[in-house]
Enzyme design. Structure first.
Site, PDB file in Angstrom:
ATOM      1  N   HIS A  17      36.291  38.989  93.264  1.00 12.58           N
ATOM      2  CA  HIS A  17      37.518  39.193  94.047  1.00 12.58           C
ATOM      3  C   HIS A  17      37.807  40.692  94.222  1.00 12.58           C
ATOM      4  CE1 HIS A  17      38.767  35.128  92.155  1.00 12.58           C
ATOM      5  NE2 HIS A  17      38.609  34.874  93.439  1.00 12.58           N
ATOM      6  N   LYS A  41      47.855  21.726  92.876  1.00 13.04           N
ATOM      7  CA  LYS A  41      46.618  22.318  92.374  1.00 13.04           C
ATOM      8  C   LYS A  41      46.833  22.793  90.942  1.00 13.04           C
ATOM      9  CE  LYS A  41      42.863  25.280  93.779  1.00 13.04           C
ATOM     10  NZ  LYS A  41      42.266  26.101  94.793  1.00 13.04           N
ATOM     11  N   ARG A  89      30.526  33.892  99.492  1.00 11.57           N
ATOM     12  CA  ARG A  89      29.389  34.093  98.588  1.00 11.57           C
ATOM     13  C   ARG A  89      28.117  33.484  99.139  1.00 11.57           C
ATOM     14  NH1 ARG A  89      32.952  31.705  93.833  1.00 11.57           N
ATOM     15  NH2 ARG A  89      33.717  30.746  95.741  1.00 11.57           N
ATOM     16  N   SER A 127      35.627  31.982  89.504  1.00 10.46           N
ATOM     17  CA  SER A 127      36.634  31.886  88.438  1.00 10.46           C
ATOM     18  C   SER A 127      36.273  30.751  87.486  1.00 10.46           C
ATOM     19  CB  SER A 127      38.014  31.629  89.045  1.00 10.46           C
ATOM     20  OG  SER A 127      38.421  32.723  89.828  1.00 10.46           O
TER      21      SER A 127
HETATM   22  P1  ADP Z   1      40.983  29.424  96.325  1.00  6.05           P
HETATM   23  O1  ADP Z   1      41.486  28.412  95.338  1.00  6.05           O
HETATM   24  O2  ADP Z   1      41.954  29.716  97.424  1.00  6.05           O
HETATM   25  O3  ADP Z   1      39.571  29.200  96.824  1.00  6.05           O
HETATM   26  P2  ADP Z   1      39.875  31.557  94.683  1.00  6.05           P
HETATM   27  O4  ADP Z   1      40.640  32.457  93.769  1.00  6.05           O
HETATM   28  O5  ADP Z   1      38.871  30.652  94.056  1.00  6.05           O
HETATM   29  O6  ADP Z   1      40.995  30.779  95.489  1.00  6.05           O
HETATM   30  O7  ADP Z   1      39.129  32.411  95.788  1.00  6.05           O
HETATM   31  C1  ADP Z   1      39.821  33.255  96.669  1.00  6.05           C
HETATM   32  C2  ADP Z   1      38.839  33.806  97.694  1.00  6.05           C
HETATM   33  O8  ADP Z   1      37.899  34.646  97.039  1.00  6.05           O
HETATM   34  C3  ADP Z   1      38.016  32.740  98.419  1.00  6.05           C
HETATM   35  O9  ADP Z   1      37.816  33.165  99.749  1.00  6.05           O
HETATM   36  C4  ADP Z   1      36.700  32.750  97.683  1.00  6.05           C
HETATM   37  O10 ADP Z   1      35.636  32.337  98.508  1.00  6.05           O
HETATM   38  C5  ADP Z   1      36.592  34.232  97.355  1.00  6.05           C
HETATM   39  N1  ADP Z   1      35.739  34.481  96.207  1.00  6.05           N
HETATM   40  C6  ADP Z   1      35.784  33.930  94.994  1.00  6.05           C
HETATM   41  N2  ADP Z   1      34.821  34.444  94.187  1.00  6.05           N
HETATM   42  C7  ADP Z   1      34.161  35.348  94.936  1.00  6.05           C
HETATM   43  C8  ADP Z   1      33.037  36.218  94.696  1.00  6.05           C
HETATM   44  N3  ADP Z   1      32.386  36.226  93.539  1.00  6.05           N
HETATM   45  N4  ADP Z   1      32.631  37.002  95.716  1.00  6.05           N
HETATM   46  C9  ADP Z   1      33.263  36.980  96.904  1.00  6.05           C
HETATM   47  N5  ADP Z   1      34.311  36.186  97.197  1.00  6.05           N
HETATM   48  C10 ADP Z   1      34.755  35.390  96.230  1.00  6.05           C
END
Ligand code: ADP
Length: 149
Positions: A17, A41, A89, A127
């Site tokens: 992130h 959620k 990703r 995450s």
């Molecule tokens: P959500 O529950 O809205 O998917 P996340 O916190 O899991 O929330 O992810 C937020 C954003 O960050 C999403 O667009 C996800 O694809 C992106 N994301 C998560 N991990 C990575 C990573 N390692 N590299 C790039 N983008 C990421």
């Protein structure tokens, strides 16, 4: 002001992130990193901790941290953001993100979703991986910039 919202669960914020935020930052006057506080959620870490970790990670005056309820596009309107930032990703992310972006565009055409691709270093990072490592008392320090406590 050229404002973007980076919405997510950030459960917890990872270096993946962080990388997305750093890529996007030069393009905007302000980025609001916003946790969707959605009762449907279930998240692992409490929202106040997730907000605190994001605040302590970013020192830039261009970054704000917030939580919101309801639709992301409504939050964008409330803060005057014309852009949503999301990270990609892999192709699975693309399919999922594509559908959300289309739905959001249908709801509010003037808010555009912009995608930033992770570097290979963090393309396998999520995450949920960090939560798994934390749960098993494994070393997660390559993936998170703070201590999960
Ligand atoms: P959500 O529950 O809205 O998917 P996340 O916190 O899991 O929330 O992810 C937020 C954003 O960050 C999403 O667009 C996800 O694809 C992106 N994301 C998560 N991990 C990575 C990573 N390692 N590299 C790039 N983008 C990421």
């Amino acid at each position: 002001m050229n404002i973007a919202v980076f919405p997510g669960s950030f459960d917890p914020l990872t270096k993946g992130h962080e990388e997305i935020v750093k890529m996007a930052l030069p393009l905007f006057d302000k980025i609001v990193i916003a946790i969707g506080d959605n009762p449907d959620k279930r998240c692992f870490f409490p929202i106040e901790k997730r907000l605190h970790w994001i605040r302590q990670t970013f020192q830039s005056e261009k970054i704000e941290v917030a939580k919101y309820q309801g639709l992301t596009v409504d939050f964008c309107r409330n803060v005057g953001a014309k852009f949503i930032i999301r990270g990609l990703r892999n192709s699975l992310d693309f399919q999922y993100e594509h559908d959300i972006a289309e739905a959001n565009r249908h709801l509010v055409p003037e808010v555009e979703t912009l995608f930033f691709m992770s570097t290979p270093q963090f393309a396998h990072l999520s995450s949920s991986l960090v939560r798994e490592l934390y749960h098993h008392h494994a070393d997660y320090s390559d993936y998170v910039s703070f201590v999960l406590e």
